[in-house]
Design a protein around this motif. Sequence first.
Motif, short mmCIF file in Angstrom:
data_model
loop_
_atom_site.label_atom_id
_atom_site.label_comp_id
_atom_site.label_asym_id
_atom_site.label_seq_id
_atom_site.Cartn_x
_atom_site.Cartn_y
_atom_site.Cartn_z
N ALA A 243 7.38 1.33 -8.43
CA ALA A 243 7.45 0.00 -7.66
C ALA A 243 8.32 -1.13 -8.38
N LEU A 244 8.10 -1.44 -9.75
CA LEU A 244 8.62 -2.32 -10.43
C LEU A 244 10.22 -2.01 -10.87
N PHE A 245 10.67 -0.80 -11.07
CA PHE A 245 11.71 -0.42 -11.48
C PHE A 245 12.70 0.12 -10.66
N GLY A 246 12.38 0.25 -9.38
CA GLY A 246 13.18 0.41 -8.28
C GLY A 246 13.46 2.00 -8.23
N TYR A 247 12.49 2.87 -8.29
CA TYR A 247 12.65 4.25 -8.45
C TYR A 247 11.86 4.91 -6.90
N ASP A 248 12.68 5.96 -6.54
CA ASP A 248 12.16 6.67 -5.27
C ASP A 248 11.10 7.49 -5.72
N ALA A 249 9.63 7.26 -5.55
CA ALA A 249 8.57 7.79 -5.55
C ALA A 249 8.62 9.08 -4.66
N GLU A 250 9.15 9.26 -3.59
CA GLU A 250 8.81 10.08 -2.82
C GLU A 250 9.82 11.47 -2.68
N GLU A 251 11.01 11.00 -3.59
CA GLU A 251 12.09 12.06 -3.74
C GLU A 251 12.43 12.42 -5.18
N PRO A 252 11.60 13.30 -5.75
CA PRO A 252 12.04 13.83 -7.25
C PRO A 252 13.54 14.23 -7.23
N SER A 253 14.11 14.64 -6.39
CA SER A 253 15.77 14.79 -6.54
C SER A 253 16.56 13.57 -6.60
N ARG A 254 16.00 12.38 -6.37
CA ARG A 254 17.04 11.35 -6.34
C ARG A 254 16.75 10.56 -7.41
N ARG A 255 17.63 10.87 -8.68
CA ARG A 255 17.64 10.48 -9.83
C ARG A 255 17.86 9.07 -10.01
N ALA A 256 18.92 8.56 -9.35
CA ALA A 256 19.47 7.32 -9.50
C ALA A 256 18.24 6.32 -8.78
N PRO A 257 18.25 4.95 -9.24
CA PRO A 257 17.58 3.95 -8.70
C PRO A 257 17.89 3.61 -7.31
N VAL A 258 16.85 3.07 -6.67
CA VAL A 258 17.21 2.94 -4.86
C VAL A 258 17.47 1.27 -4.89
N ARG A 259 17.12 0.72 -5.91
CA ARG A 259 17.25 -0.82 -5.85
C ARG A 259 17.52 -1.34 -7.13
N GLU A 260 18.01 -2.59 -7.41
CA GLU A 260 17.94 -3.20 -8.54
C GLU A 260 16.78 -3.90 -9.03
N ILE A 261 16.44 -4.06 -10.27
CA ILE A 261 15.16 -4.61 -10.88
C ILE A 261 15.31 -6.05 -10.70
N ASP A 262 14.16 -6.56 -10.07
CA ASP A 262 13.74 -7.88 -10.03
C ASP A 262 13.12 -8.44 -11.30
N LEU A 263 13.68 -9.01 -12.22
CA LEU A 263 13.14 -9.53 -13.27
C LEU A 263 11.95 -10.54 -13.18
N ASP A 264 12.07 -11.57 -12.21
CA ASP A 264 11.18 -12.46 -11.84
C ASP A 264 9.84 -11.63 -11.48
N ALA A 265 9.96 -10.62 -10.58
CA ALA A 265 9.00 -9.61 -10.11
C ALA A 265 8.24 -9.05 -11.22
N VAL A 266 8.98 -8.42 -12.03
CA VAL A 266 8.40 -7.93 -13.43
C VAL A 266 7.58 -8.63 -14.20
N HIS A 267 8.30 -10.06 -14.53
CA HIS A 267 7.54 -10.77 -15.19
C HIS A 267 6.16 -11.17 -14.68
N ALA A 268 6.30 -11.57 -13.22
CA ALA A 268 4.98 -12.13 -12.51
C ALA A 268 4.02 -10.77 -12.76
N ALA A 269 4.29 -9.72 -12.27
CA ALA A 269 3.42 -8.53 -12.38
C ALA A 269 2.68 -8.15 -13.56
N LEU A 270 3.60 -8.20 -14.65
CA LEU A 270 3.07 -7.68 -16.11
C LEU A 270 2.78 -8.77 -16.99
N GLY A 271 2.90 -10.06 -16.47
CA GLY A 271 2.48 -11.21 -17.22
C GLY A 271 1.00 -11.51 -17.12
N ASP A 272 0.25 -10.93 -16.37
CA ASP A 272 -1.22 -11.11 -16.41
C ASP A 272 -1.94 -11.10 -17.90
#
Length: 272
Positions: A243-272
């Motif tokens: 969820a945080l780093f933009g990878y497809d959890a439903e398709e193991p063959s899809r190596r590349a990320p499906v979206r860019e990383i939202d730095l603010d979202a990462v800091h908010a989620a992991l800063g607790d």
Amino acid sequence: MGFPGTWMTESGSLIYRVVPKCACSTIGQALFFSDHGRFYDGDIHDAREGIHKWGFDHSRKPIRKAVTARTAPAFTCVRNPYSRVLSSFFDKICGIQRNGGRYRGNMVPLIVQKYGVEVGGDDGKQPFDQIASFRRFLLFARDTIRWRRPMEPDIHWSAMSGHVGTFITNGGRYDRIFHTERFEDGLRDVLTGARLRHQIDPADLPRFNESAGHGPERAHPVEAYFDDLSMHLMHEIYGRDFALFGYDAEEPSRRAPVREIDLDAVHAALGD
């Protein structure tokens, strides 16, 4: 306040939070080169001089000062959880390590006995059912992470969000988190924003895969190793990473990320 897993150039130009199995050998060598104009002769994980590491007493004060004052770009790198855990299996479970023995001593015999994992014989080179053995290893990895038994989880297959998060919760902030699948572009962005003694183009940077040759070659495409049960385990173990780093959890063959990383979202989620 501490910053375990954090490396920094001696010049204080770059701060890197190591995430195992995410190009850390190559990134560490890039840091070393940027200060010294040469690569470290050997595995950068063994270097005890020429680079600051949180594990060294003399490095802690300069790392803490640079991180808290934000005097240099701080970054890390992440990888598709499917390919990362497979790499951990072939390197750390099936592979013979640089010291000529198995990783973590009695861990592999324990997994063989309790989980029925095969590892390619004493030398790691004998044929075995890679798919069945990997799926059994994944049960072991889940047990270590979820219940911390039969042992504590290992850094090589514990969730990336845990590694990334310690830097944030202890007072650090990332300027950049990039994907190994877009390594050159990501590292170039980091280097461009730093004051380096020696410039290096990521396109010319050798890939220092220090685990290469430790274990057997992967015989099948990534998706072949994951059935419905193992995908369920992946979601349980690495759901936050997907969820945080933009990878497809439903398709193991899809190596590349499906979206860019939202730095603010990462800091908010992991800063607790």
